[in-house]
Design a protein around this motif. Structure first.
Motif, PDB file in Angstrom:
ATOM      1  N   LEU A  22      34.206  50.498  42.878  1.00 47.25           N
ATOM      2  CA  LEU A  22      35.651  50.761  42.735  1.00 47.25           C
ATOM      3  C   LEU A  22      35.896  52.197  42.277  1.00 47.25           C
ATOM      4  O   LEU A  22      36.770  52.896  42.827  1.00 47.25           O
ATOM      5  CB  LEU A  22      36.260  49.821  41.693  1.00 47.25           C
ATOM      6  CG  LEU A  22      36.714  48.442  42.134  1.00 47.25           C
ATOM      7  CD1 LEU A  22      37.228  47.672  40.927  1.00 47.25           C
ATOM      8  CD2 LEU A  22      37.800  48.524  43.194  1.00 47.25           C
ATOM      9  N   ALA A  27      37.823  54.984  44.325  1.00 48.89           N
ATOM     10  CA  ALA A  27      39.038  55.542  43.733  1.00 48.89           C
ATOM     11  C   ALA A  27      38.977  57.069  43.736  1.00 48.89           C
ATOM     12  O   ALA A  27      39.973  57.740  43.998  1.00 48.89           O
ATOM     13  CB  ALA A  27      39.211  55.026  42.309  1.00 48.89           C
ATOM     14  N   PHE A  46      40.154  43.177  48.284  1.00 51.86           N
ATOM     15  CA  PHE A  46      40.995  42.270  47.495  1.00 51.86           C
ATOM     16  C   PHE A  46      41.610  43.012  46.307  1.00 51.86           C
ATOM     17  O   PHE A  46      42.766  42.797  45.945  1.00 51.86           O
ATOM     18  CB  PHE A  46      40.142  41.097  47.005  1.00 51.86           C
ATOM     19  CG  PHE A  46      40.893  40.087  46.193  1.00 51.86           C
ATOM     20  CD1 PHE A  46      41.733  39.162  46.791  1.00 51.86           C
ATOM     21  CD2 PHE A  46      40.757  40.049  44.812  1.00 51.86           C
ATOM     22  CE1 PHE A  46      42.423  38.229  46.039  1.00 51.86           C
ATOM     23  CE2 PHE A  46      41.444  39.126  44.049  1.00 51.86           C
ATOM     24  CZ  PHE A  46      42.281  38.208  44.673  1.00 51.86           C
ATOM     25  N   LEU A  47      40.813  43.916  45.716  1.00 51.63           N
ATOM     26  CA  LEU A  47      41.305  44.656  44.546  1.00 51.63           C
ATOM     27  C   LEU A  47      42.119  45.882  44.946  1.00 51.63           C
ATOM     28  O   LEU A  47      42.534  46.666  44.103  1.00 51.63           O
ATOM     29  CB  LEU A  47      40.130  45.070  43.659  1.00 51.63           C
ATOM     30  CG  LEU A  47      39.390  43.915  42.988  1.00 51.63           C
ATOM     31  CD1 LEU A  47      38.131  44.399  42.305  1.00 51.63           C
ATOM     32  CD2 LEU A  47      40.287  43.208  41.982  1.00 51.63           C
ATOM     33  N   GLY A  48      42.316  46.058  46.243  1.00 51.00           N
ATOM     34  CA  GLY A  48      43.198  47.133  46.704  1.00 51.00           C
ATOM     35  C   GLY A  48      42.501  48.458  46.910  1.00 51.00           C
ATOM     36  O   GLY A  48      43.152  49.482  47.089  1.00 51.00           O
ATOM     37  N   LEU A  49      41.155  48.490  46.858  1.00 50.55           N
ATOM     38  CA  LEU A  49      40.459  49.753  47.074  1.00 50.55           C
ATOM     39  C   LEU A  49      39.411  49.624  48.176  1.00 50.55           C
ATOM     40  O   LEU A  49      38.323  50.184  48.090  1.00 50.55           O
ATOM     41  CB  LEU A  49      39.813  50.246  45.776  1.00 50.55           C
ATOM     42  CG  LEU A  49      40.795  50.921  44.825  1.00 50.55           C
ATOM     43  CD1 LEU A  49      40.199  51.122  43.456  1.00 50.55           C
ATOM     44  CD2 LEU A  49      41.269  52.261  45.378  1.00 50.55           C
ATOM     45  N   MET A  59      44.090  63.338  40.393  1.00 51.57           N
ATOM     46  CA  MET A  59      44.261  61.885  40.427  1.00 51.57           C
ATOM     47  C   MET A  59      45.345  61.424  39.451  1.00 51.57           C
ATOM     48  O   MET A  59      46.045  60.443  39.686  1.00 51.57           O
ATOM     49  CB  MET A  59      42.952  61.182  40.037  1.00 51.57           C
ATOM     50  CG  MET A  59      41.796  61.404  40.969  1.00 51.57           C
ATOM     51  SD  MET A  59      41.871  60.300  42.366  1.00 51.57           S
ATOM     52  CE  MET A  59      41.798  58.724  41.561  1.00 51.57           C
ATOM     53  N   PHE A  79      35.832  35.062  44.133  1.00 54.43           N
ATOM     54  CA  PHE A  79      37.287  35.187  43.928  1.00 54.43           C
ATOM     55  C   PHE A  79      38.041  34.272  44.875  1.00 54.43           C
ATOM     56  O   PHE A  79      39.118  33.781  44.552  1.00 54.43           O
ATOM     57  CB  PHE A  79      37.741  36.644  44.061  1.00 54.43           C
ATOM     58  CG  PHE A  79      37.481  37.268  45.399  1.00 54.43           C
ATOM     59  CD1 PHE A  79      36.260  37.817  45.698  1.00 54.43           C
ATOM     60  CD2 PHE A  79      38.473  37.308  46.359  1.00 54.43           C
ATOM     61  CE1 PHE A  79      36.023  38.400  46.932  1.00 54.43           C
ATOM     62  CE2 PHE A  79      38.257  37.895  47.590  1.00 54.43           C
ATOM     63  CZ  PHE A  79      37.020  38.431  47.877  1.00 54.43           C
ATOM     64  N   VAL A 131      36.445  40.559  39.338  1.00 50.81           N
ATOM     65  CA  VAL A 131      37.420  40.087  40.317  1.00 50.81           C
ATOM     66  C   VAL A 131      38.056  38.771  39.856  1.00 50.81           C
ATOM     67  O   VAL A 131      39.258  38.559  40.036  1.00 50.81           O
ATOM     68  CB  VAL A 131      36.749  39.902  41.696  1.00 50.81           C
ATOM     69  CG1 VAL A 131      37.792  39.894  42.780  1.00 50.81           C
ATOM     70  CG2 VAL A 131      35.741  40.983  41.970  1.00 50.81           C
ATOM     71  N   THR A 133      40.834  39.308  37.547  1.00 52.22           N
ATOM     72  CA  THR A 133      42.052  39.708  38.246  1.00 52.22           C
ATOM     73  C   THR A 133      42.741  38.489  38.863  1.00 52.22           C
ATOM     74  O   THR A 133      43.961  38.348  38.772  1.00 52.22           O
ATOM     75  CB  THR A 133      41.711  40.743  39.342  1.00 52.22           C
ATOM     76  OG1 THR A 133      40.987  41.800  38.733  1.00 52.22           O
ATOM     77  CG2 THR A 133      42.958  41.299  39.998  1.00 52.22           C
ATOM     78  N   VAL A 173      39.909  47.531  36.122  1.00 53.25           N
ATOM     79  CA  VAL A 173      40.520  47.647  37.449  1.00 53.25           C
ATOM     80  C   VAL A 173      41.898  48.308  37.329  1.00 53.25           C
ATOM     81  O   VAL A 173      42.236  49.213  38.095  1.00 53.25           O
ATOM     82  CB  VAL A 173      40.635  46.250  38.122  1.00 53.25           C
ATOM     83  CG1 VAL A 173      41.458  46.334  39.401  1.00 53.25           C
ATOM     84  CG2 VAL A 173      39.248  45.705  38.438  1.00 53.25           C
ATOM     85  N   ILE A 219      41.376  51.950  36.633  1.00 56.09           N
ATOM     86  CA  ILE A 219      40.992  52.695  37.839  1.00 56.09           C
ATOM     87  C   ILE A 219      42.240  52.977  38.688  1.00 56.09           C
ATOM     88  O   ILE A 219      42.452  54.093  39.161  1.00 56.09           O
ATOM     89  CB  ILE A 219      39.933  51.908  38.658  1.00 56.09           C
ATOM     90  CG1 ILE A 219      38.588  51.903  37.916  1.00 56.09           C
ATOM     91  CG2 ILE A 219      39.746  52.520  40.050  1.00 56.09           C
ATOM     92  CD1 ILE A 219      37.521  51.039  38.531  1.00 56.09           C
ATOM     93  N   HIS A 220      43.091  51.969  38.850  1.00 61.32           N
ATOM     94  CA  HIS A 220      44.324  52.158  39.631  1.00 61.32           C
ATOM     95  C   HIS A 220      45.246  53.187  38.981  1.00 61.32           C
ATOM     96  O   HIS A 220      45.966  53.900  39.666  1.00 61.32           O
ATOM     97  CB  HIS A 220      45.064  50.823  39.786  1.00 61.32           C
ATOM     98  CG  HIS A 220      44.494  49.960  40.862  1.00 61.32           C
ATOM     99  ND1 HIS A 220      44.549  50.300  42.193  1.00 61.32           N
ATOM    100  CD2 HIS A 220      43.838  48.780  40.825  1.00 61.32           C
ATOM    101  CE1 HIS A 220      43.964  49.366  42.931  1.00 61.32           C
ATOM    102  NE2 HIS A 220      43.509  48.426  42.116  1.00 61.32           N
TER     103      HIS A 220
END
Lengths: 306, 305
Positions: free
Chosen positions: A155, A159, A243-246, B36, B144, B247, B250, B262, B265-266
């Protein structure tokens, strides 16, 4: 044994040639039912990826604002509607998206296995052949990567590099090469003690030549087995990233991305999350069954390394 | 033994240093943290100011040295989003992740030990085939997705468990099962093959000929010896589970380190990402160290070289 019997035995050898590796393999594949099932699944999935435009009933990206969140035809009592797996929240056909989804999954599965194999084999050959400090340094690097949580490492890399098919492949490969390195290094250690390596060295063969021509072909069996067993793992990791968007960014249909969309509608539209997941499970099952079989015929000592 | 312990500890320290270098490399070399962190429409001046503020223009080694010295003091910097020390934030989420990983381990041991032993004892029967079949399916399904299916059938349709969150044992059951099923499949297969190997040994035949009841043979003689490789696997599984809850956390909105990371990171919250990855890796290294030492203690044939 009389002379006549010896001649007869010779004749039989002339008439029935010894089976080749491929003949042996295909016979054992037909005899072993789970392996045959795995083989059929893998062939079907590859077929779906290659012939997706012919097999998919709809354009996987075409939205239909009127027919959104339609349940699969067979479950709603309306008879077989054209949408066998239903439609998603913008009216796209789930079946078509699942069929097209095989492309990304297989592309990532095969490419990540190849790239991680390339890195892992190189490290294993160098560490096993040179030994000493080269081995010590490379082994610590392997241990370092092993300590990283796979998904978080992948990830973070995606990213930083930005989500795309190649970055996903690179991110996954940067953690999974260690499996090859660990297993193949052991094989290199035992092969390099063989007499033919000593002979090659004595006749003036240089290290790169010995590594590539003499050692590499003799350690390919475990590498091929790991590759087959790991195709399924790579597909699962890719789906988790999507699934986690990345993962591979939309609108490209990916199974993991479809599951992420399905999660939001889990209490109202179960078909969104069910079918992509079944597709992943089915594909991984096929790859695992085939991998188990390959391991047993190529290198049974690898049992338990997955 | 003492030499072996010191050797393994030193190895672990080297690995942890490697982890630090790698975390730093990934987040500082593969991309531009300042880019970023800023919105896409930020102007050049804001960008330059942020780069200066984060001291990103310093030479690479100076930046790494600063990072390393900070980590030695337990300082990964402040979370950019929550404005509290990153390590404190990660540590506050650790109990939830540990609870989930341990719950998953309990679930997998609870199922896999009896299932593996029975599959070996009743070899090549319907029971053996079906448990191995389920194990294979368990290894093929993404965790998941299993979690989503548990939510669909057991929470949405049957209303037996809460859909998400943490608090009671009912909250823990679904995520623990979803996390643990992959390990369950692996451990079941391992226990079965370990038991099959041991059940063919001479000392089992001796025990049988002395009249020891079958139950005693299986539990006291066979399982005890078959459990040595399983101990290693269980240790490694715990390490893998800690990183593998990401996962699932989440999916179930479980307030653990995985979900926090997670989100970090986003949100490009680098200090939190660095602290979380380092902490999870450190736990993995520590668990492996302990497992190796237990293994060496259990199996005296292992050389301590």
């Amino acid at each position: 044994m009389s002379q006549a019997e010896v001649i007869a035995a010779d004749d039989i050898e002339d008439i029935i040639p010894a089976p080749t590796f491929w003949q042996d393999a295909s016979r054992s594949l037909i005899r072993r039912k789970p392996a045959l099932l795995g083989f059929i699944i893998v062939v079907v999935v590859i077929g779906c990826a290659v012939f997706a435009p012919l097999l998919a009933p709809y354009d996987p990206l075409a939205q239909d604002p009127i027919r959104y969140l339609k349940p699969p035809g067979w479950s709603s009592g309306e008879g077989m509607t054209p949408h066998w797996m239903g439609t998603d929240f913008v009216g796209r056909d789930i079946l078509s998206r699942v069929i097209y989804g095989t492309r990304v999954s297989l592309a990532v599965g095969f490419a990540a296995v190849a790239l991680s194999g390339l890195i892992g084999l190189t490290v294993a050959l160098l560490a096993g052949y040179y030994g000493g400090w080269v081995d010590a340094v490379l082994s610590r690097i392997v241990d370092t990567f092993l300590a990283f949580p796979l998904i978080l490492l992948a990830l973070s890399i995606v990213a930083m590099l930005g989500p795309s098919l190649w970055n996903v492949i690179l991110a996954i490969s940067l953690r999974t090469w260690i499996v090859y390195a660990r297993v193949v290094r052991g094989a290199v250690l035992s092969v390099k003690e063989e007499e033919f390596i000593e002979a090659a060295r004595a006749s003036g063969g240089r290290a790169p030549y010995i590594l590539l021509v003499h050692i590499l072909p003799n350690v390919m069996a475990p590498a091929v087995v790991i590759a087959t067993l790991y195709v399924g793992r790579m597909i699962v990791i890719e789906s988790a990233l999507s699934f986690l968007g990345l993962g591979v960014p939309p609108p490209t249909p990916t199974w993991g991305g479809m599951l992420a969309e399905g999660r939001a509608y889990i209490d109202t539209a179960w078909w969104l999350a069910l079918f992509p997941g079944l597709a992943i499970m089915w594909t991984v099952l096929g790859a695992n069954l085939l991998g188990d079989w390959l391991r047993d015929i190529l290198d049974p000592r690898l049992k338990g390394t997955d | 033994m003492q030499k072996y312990i010191i050797h393994r500890c030193l190895q672990s320290i080297i690995v942890l240093k490697g982890v630090l270098i790698l975390v730093f490399l990934i987040l500082h070399v593969t991309g531009d943290p300042a880019m970023m962190m800023l919105p896409p429409d930020a102007d050049e001046l804001t960008y330059e100011t942020l780069r200066k503020q984060l001291q990103l223009d310093d030479p690479f080694l100076v930046q790494y040295g600063r990072f390393f010295m900070g980590v030695m003091r337990g300082d990964f910097g402040n979370s950019l989003l929550h404005e509290v020390p990153a390590l404190t934030l990660v540590l506050s989420h650790m109990p939830a992740t540990l609870e989930l990983a341990l719950g998953a381990l309990v679930v997998s041991l609870f199922i896999s030990l009896p299932a593996g032993v029975l599959a070996a004892v009743k070899r090549e029967t319907f029971y053996d085939y079906s448990s191995m079949g389920v194990a294979l399916l368990g290894q093929s399904a993404p965790r998941f997705w299993l979690g989503l299916m548990f939510i669909l059938f057991l929470s949405v349709y049957l209303d037996l468990f809460p859909v998400s969150g943490r608090g009671t044992i009912r909250h823990l059951i679904l995520p623990a099962f979803a996390t643990g099923l992959y390990s369950t499949a692996r451990i079941t297969r391992m226990v079965r093959s370990g038991m099959l190997e041991v059940l063919n040994q001479d000392y089992i035949r001796t025990a049988r000929s002395k009249g020891v009841v079958e139950r005693g043979i299986v539990l006291r003689h066979a399982l005890k010896n078959a459990s040595i490789p399983v101990v290693t696997l269980v240790g490694m599984e715990l390490g893998i589970l800690l990183g593998g809850t990401v996962v699932i956390e989440t999916v179930f909105a479980w307030p653990g380190v995985g979900r926090l990371t997670v989100q970090a990171i986003h949100n490009s919250d680098f200090p939190v990402v660095e602290a979380a990855i380092f902490l999870l890796a450190a736990i993995f290294v520590f668990v492996n160290l302990v497992v190796d030492l237990i293994y060496a203690y259990l199996d005296p044939r292992i050389s301590y070289g």
